[in-house]
Design an enzyme around this catalytic site. Structure first.
Site, PDB file in Angstrom:
ATOM      1  CG  HIS A 212       2.638   9.721  -7.151  1.00  0.00           C
ATOM      2  ND1 HIS A 212       1.600   8.888  -7.537  1.00  0.00           N
ATOM      3  CD2 HIS A 212       2.915  10.487  -8.243  1.00  0.00           C
ATOM      4  CE1 HIS A 212       1.275   9.143  -8.786  1.00  0.00           C
ATOM      5  NE2 HIS A 212       2.063  10.107  -9.241  1.00  0.00           N
ATOM      6  CG  ASP A 240      -0.131   6.858  -5.472  1.00  0.00           C
ATOM      7  OD1 ASP A 240       0.049   7.951  -4.913  1.00  0.00           O
ATOM      8  OD2 ASP A 240       0.183   6.635  -6.656  1.00  0.00           O
ATOM      9  N   GLY A 319       1.438  13.119 -15.752  1.00  0.00           N
ATOM     10  CA  GLY A 319       0.528  14.255 -15.598  1.00  0.00           C
ATOM     11  C   GLY A 319      -0.911  13.828 -15.393  1.00  0.00           C
ATOM     12  CB  SER A 321      -0.249  11.116 -11.374  1.00  0.00           C
ATOM     13  OG  SER A 321       0.653  10.176 -11.901  1.00  0.00           O
ATOM     14  CB  SER A 336      -1.571   4.608  -8.642  1.00  0.00           C
ATOM     15  OG  SER A 336      -0.309   4.380  -8.045  1.00  0.00           O
TER      16      SER A 336
END
Length: 367
Positions: A212, A240, A319, A321, A336
């Protein structure tokens, strides 16, 4: 019996050489990996490498002593590997005997080391034209060499003249284009477009991260906003997962930022069981730990469902992620999403890393 050398012993030997003029230094022990690297990269036998290390330790001491003893006449020094001796430039031939007395070979030169260092300072203070890639003191040629792109020598010569150092510089055209080199580390920030995410794990050619964070073709920059690479694979929702191919300024490394001044080495990607401890690294909240609570979790984000995630009790925030998850030194996955924050806690999910590696045919970089 062969001596198994340590780097500390080499440094100690060099310190002895500094304190003892003319004394030969016997290097006691050198780490096997140092010898192996010298044999590989310098084309030397183990015995030749040991001999060279001892001579270099002597040379280090002699250079420091002679630079202090001949401040105005010292013209720089260099190690002549073909003879395993230190060559010392002197601007006054009468000082050559002092060089010989310390076991080095004198060579009369025009400019002192102080003069050449001053030339570098003058160039540093001047504005260099496009094409000039750098300058350095070349003690063997007793000059300051200015390197410049092919076809730009005249501009470089004019630059030296404007700085008032034309008579002590040499211009060399070179096809080399120097650039900074940066390490790819798990947990560090990177920027896909205008957003911020975190690096998961280094792979051959780049790194894995969350899907993502960016679609295929998205350009990325590193933690320092330097151009970094391009998203080559991305899947979200459903999965993801994604990966970024980095450019030649970035080197993938098998480590994860622990956000305490150190890193954790990645040794593999063996999957940990439910109940095992797990820690994650991310560019917003740093290093956080928890336990694995469940696997094969389906999470329904507003963008759509993601399947096969692992549920944990560790916290995370925006952030983080894409960041790294480790159990011990084994890579587990990339962040994720989740709920909560690192002020009061929450639940965080990661995409298992082995699925990403298999999907895109990638090889994990390990230390």
């Amino acid at each position: 019996m062969k001596r198994s050398l340590t780097a500390a012993a080499v440094l100690a030997a060099a310190a002895t050489a500094i304190a003892t003029p003319g004394a030969a230094t016997a290097v006691p022990e050198v780490a096997p990996e140092l010898l192996a690297a010298m044999q590989r990269d310098l084309g030397m036998t183990a015995d030749a490498a040991l001999e060279r290390l001892a001579a270099e330790a002597d040379a280090a001491g002699a250079e420091q002593r002679l630079a202090a003893a001949l401040p105005d006449a010292f013209g720089g020094a260099w190690f002549d590997a073909s003879r395993n001796v230190l060559v010392v430039g002197v601007t006054d031939a009468a000082r050559a005997d002092a060089v010989r007395a310390d076991g080095a070979v004198p060579q009369v030169v025009r400019h002192s080391a102080r003069e050449l260092d001053a030339v570098v300072d003058r160039l540093d203070a001047a504005k260099a034209p496009a094409g000039v890639t750098g300058w350095y003191v070349d003690v063997q040629r007793n000059t300051v060499t200015i390197t410049t792109a092919t076809g730009t020598a005249k501009a470089a010569e004019a630059f030296a003249a404007r700085a008032g150092v034309a008579d002590t510089t040499t211009v060399v055209e070179s096809a080399e284009a120097p650039r900074p080199l940066y390490d790819v580390r798990g947990g560090d920030a990177y920027y896909p477009g205008n957003s911020r995410c975190s690096i998961g794990f280094s792979v051959q050619g780049g790194f894995v991260t969350a899907g993502h964070c960016g679609r295929v073709g998205t350009s990325t920059s590193g933690y320092n906003r330097v151009a970094q690479g391009t998203v080559r694979g991305s899947s979200f929702p459903g999965d993801d997962m994604g990966w970024v191919q980095v450019n030649s300024s970035w080197t993938p490394t098998g480590v994860v930022n622990r956000y305490n001044g150190g890193t954790v080495s990645v040794s593999g990607s063996s999957e940990a069981p439910v109940g095992a401890s797990v820690c994650r690294s991310g560019s917003t909240t740093g290093w956080r730990c928890g336990t694995i609570q469940a696997k094969n979790q389906t999470v329904r984000y507003s963008q759509g469902a993601v399947y096969g995630l692992t549920r944990t009790s560790a916290c995370a925030e925006g952030g983080d992620s894409g960041g790294s998850w480790l159990s011990g030194n084994q890579a587990q996955g990339v962040t994720s999403g989740g709920s909560g924050n690192c002020s009061w806690g929450g639940t965080t999910y990661f995409q298992p890393v082995n699925e990403i590696l298999n999907r895109y045919g990638l090889r994990l970089i390990t230390s």
